[in-house]
Scaffold this active site. Sequence first.
Site, PDB file in Angstrom:
ATOM      1  N   GLY A 129      -3.168  -5.003  -0.523  1.00 33.29           N
ATOM      2  CA  GLY A 129      -4.523  -4.475  -0.650  1.00 33.29           C
ATOM      3  C   GLY A 129      -5.167  -4.082   0.672  1.00 33.29           C
ATOM      4  CB  VAL A 161       6.468   9.834 -10.696  1.00 34.84           C
ATOM      5  CG1 VAL A 161       6.431   8.841  -9.543  1.00 34.84           C
ATOM      6  CG2 VAL A 161       6.614   9.113 -12.025  1.00 34.84           C
ATOM      7  CG  HIS A 215       3.691   8.549  -2.298  1.00 36.96           C
ATOM      8  ND1 HIS A 215       4.284   7.606  -3.114  1.00 36.96           N
ATOM      9  CD2 HIS A 215       4.704   9.211  -1.689  1.00 36.96           C
ATOM     10  CE1 HIS A 215       5.596   7.705  -3.008  1.00 36.96           C
ATOM     11  NE2 HIS A 215       5.874   8.673  -2.147  1.00 36.96           N
TER      12      HIS A 215
HETATM   13  C1  GAR Z   1       0.657   1.862   0.645  1.00 38.17           C
HETATM   14  O1  GAR Z   1       1.410   2.267   1.752  1.00 38.17           O
HETATM   15  C2  GAR Z   1       0.746   2.892  -0.464  1.00 38.17           C
HETATM   16  O2  GAR Z   1       0.908   4.195   0.001  1.00 38.17           O
HETATM   17  C3  GAR Z   1       1.995   2.446  -1.176  1.00 38.17           C
HETATM   18  O3  GAR Z   1       1.898   1.067  -1.209  1.00 38.17           O
HETATM   19  C4  GAR Z   1       1.254   0.626  -0.011  1.00 38.17           C
HETATM   20  C5  GAR Z   1       0.219  -0.385  -0.392  1.00 38.17           C
HETATM   21  O4  GAR Z   1      -0.239  -1.070   0.730  1.00 38.17           O
HETATM   22  N1  GAR Z   1       2.063   3.019  -2.478  1.00 38.17           N
HETATM   23  C6  GAR Z   1       3.196   3.442  -3.037  1.00 38.17           C
HETATM   24  O5  GAR Z   1       4.275   3.319  -2.517  1.00 38.17           O
HETATM   25  C7  GAR Z   1       3.003   4.079  -4.400  1.00 38.17           C
HETATM   26  N2  GAR Z   1       4.156   4.839  -4.736  1.00 38.17           N
HETATM   27  P1  GAR Z   1      -1.496  -2.033   0.631  1.00 38.17           P
HETATM   28  O6  GAR Z   1      -1.296  -2.929  -0.589  1.00 38.17           O
HETATM   29  O7  GAR Z   1      -1.475  -2.801   1.899  1.00 38.17           O
HETATM   30  O8  GAR Z   1      -2.719  -1.163   0.491  1.00 38.17           O
END
Ligand code: GAR
Length: 224
Positions: free
Chosen positions: A18, A151, A116
């Site tokens: 998060g 997606v 992403h």
């Molecule tokens: C982020 O880097 C986001 O881009 C990625 O998960 C991470 C969450 O980080 N999302 C994906 O890969 C979706 N396909 P966080 O929980 O520290 O915000």
Amino acid sequence: MPTFAAPARIAVLVSGGGTNLQALIDAIAADPGFGGEVVVVGADRDDAAGLERARAAGIATVVQRPGDHIDRANFEQALLADLEPVGVDLVVLAGFMRILTGSFLSRWPDRVVNTHPSLLPAFRGADAVRQALEHGVKLTGCTVHLVDEEVDHGPIIAQEAVEVRDDDTEASLHDRIRAVEHRLLPACVAAMCQGRLQLDGRHVRLTAPRRAVPTSPDPAEDRP
Ligand code: GAR
């Protein structure tokens, strides 16, 4: 794009740490003109650290675990049922690692946004940073986009490149990508909240933020 009665009511969905949620909470707190507030944080797992960040900020939380439902449709309906009563204008996917179908997305047309960790359309899916490293690209980055039924596919709001270093690990590269996301995602959400997004098919244009009009100085103040 729709405009909102200010401030726009934002739901954020998370699956992990998060940090992007935190960046959004911090950006809203720092900018009285942001035009939005996070009113609920949803997660697909009880141990998502993003839930703790929400609670620390006094934001309501909801959890729906896919394993508790017979299928994806049932999971999405339960999540919708949690969000509906809160009154949500737009939904931010901040590291939410579930695919949402039309039955959820149609509730907020062009108002579900995702961050992403790659320069889409390269490296879609759950392990974008690993894919980029394995492919040997020299540049990757992050993409903030509207979510459609495919997606990691919807109209791109903003992208920023991050250089890949020879000694990068998945973690070190993802850390530098996250640092960029922490700036880019709140900026895009602010633009949405402020009605500054124009959508023309796949093409998104951002109009400039309104500047505060300086009040004309009172000539009387200059007099001795
Ligand atoms: C982020 O880097 C986001 O881009 C990625 O998960 C991470 C969450 O980080 N999302 C994906 O890969 C979706 N396909 P966080 O929980 O520290 O915000």
